[in-house]
Scaffold this motif. Structure first.
Motif, short mmCIF file in Angstrom:
data_model
loop_
_atom_site.label_atom_id
_atom_site.label_comp_id
_atom_site.label_asym_id
_atom_site.label_seq_id
_atom_site.Cartn_x
_atom_site.Cartn_y
_atom_site.Cartn_z
N ALA A 162 -7.88 1.44 9.42
CA ALA A 162 -7.78 2.64 10.25
C ALA A 162 -6.98 3.66 9.47
N GLY A 163 -7.41 4.91 9.51
CA GLY A 163 -6.70 5.96 8.80
C GLY A 163 -6.63 7.20 9.66
N SER A 164 -5.45 7.78 9.75
CA SER A 164 -5.26 8.92 10.65
C SER A 164 -4.24 9.90 10.09
N ASN A 194 -5.80 -3.13 10.25
CA ASN A 194 -6.48 -3.60 11.45
C ASN A 194 -7.27 -2.48 12.11
N ARG A 195 -8.50 -2.81 12.40
CA ARG A 195 -9.35 -1.87 13.12
C ARG A 195 -8.72 -1.56 14.47
N LYS A 196 -8.79 -0.30 14.87
CA LYS A 196 -8.17 0.12 16.11
C LYS A 196 -9.19 0.22 17.25
N LEU A 197 -8.74 -0.10 18.43
CA LEU A 197 -9.52 0.23 19.60
C LEU A 197 -9.47 1.74 19.78
N THR A 198 -10.46 2.27 20.44
CA THR A 198 -10.49 3.71 20.67
C THR A 198 -9.21 4.18 21.36
N ALA A 199 -8.75 3.40 22.30
CA ALA A 199 -7.56 3.78 23.06
C ALA A 199 -6.30 3.73 22.20
N VAL A 253 0.84 -1.19 0.00
CA VAL A 253 0.00 0.00 0.00
C VAL A 253 0.88 1.24 0.00
N GLN A 254 0.56 2.16 -0.85
CA GLN A 254 1.29 3.43 -0.88
C GLN A 254 0.31 4.55 -0.53
N TYR A 307 0.39 1.68 13.26
CA TYR A 307 0.08 1.98 11.87
C TYR A 307 1.17 1.42 10.97
N ARG A 308 0.78 0.61 10.04
CA ARG A 308 1.75 -0.07 9.18
C ARG A 308 2.22 0.79 8.01
N TYR A 309 1.34 1.61 7.48
CA TYR A 309 1.66 2.34 6.27
C TYR A 309 1.65 3.85 6.53
#
Length: 127
Positions: free
Chosen positions: A32-34, A101-106, A1-2, A114-116
């Protein structure tokens, strides 16, 4: 993924910017995206994010909650960050990050999960 981040630039205080982060390559049904940012000589910090692509709730750092808005277009595999009322303290390199992977709120703000990562886009705010 880029991940390709764009939209940074030089802006006067009080102005606005919209950052974009487009993902290409393998796409995930849930991710998950941030956004994070790193000011000169400071640690990288969480700004805003989504726990997963099917979770409409956005999470924000307290320091930016009133001025930053994260959004996404899953059909375009793109996450956006709208920054209003820019302040000189917002000067930083802004990085987008994604993980299958879906993240927990915490954990949504945990850098190591975060992998990418995108290459970063520089935002400079002049006073």
């Amino acid at each position: 993924v880029q991940l390709q981040a764009s939209g940074g630039g030089l802006v006067q205080a009080g102005g606005s910017l919209r950052l974009s982060c487009a993902a290409s390559g393998r796409t995930f049904n849930t991710y998950a995206g941030s956004w994070f940012r790193q000011a000169p000589e400071k640690e990288r910090k969480f700004v805003a994010g989504f726990r997963s692509s099917d979770d409409a709730h956005a999470y924000y750092a307290d320091s930016v909650k009133s001025r930053f808005t994260i959004s996404r277009d899953n059909t375009k595999n793109t996450i956006y960050l709208q920054i209003d009322s820019l302040e000189p303290e917002d000067t930083a390199v802004y990085y987008c990050a994604a993980d299958p992977n879906r993240k927990l709120t915490a954990n949504v703000a945990t850098i190591s999960l975060y992998r990418y990562w995108g290459q970063g886009t520089l935002v400079t705010v002049s006073s």
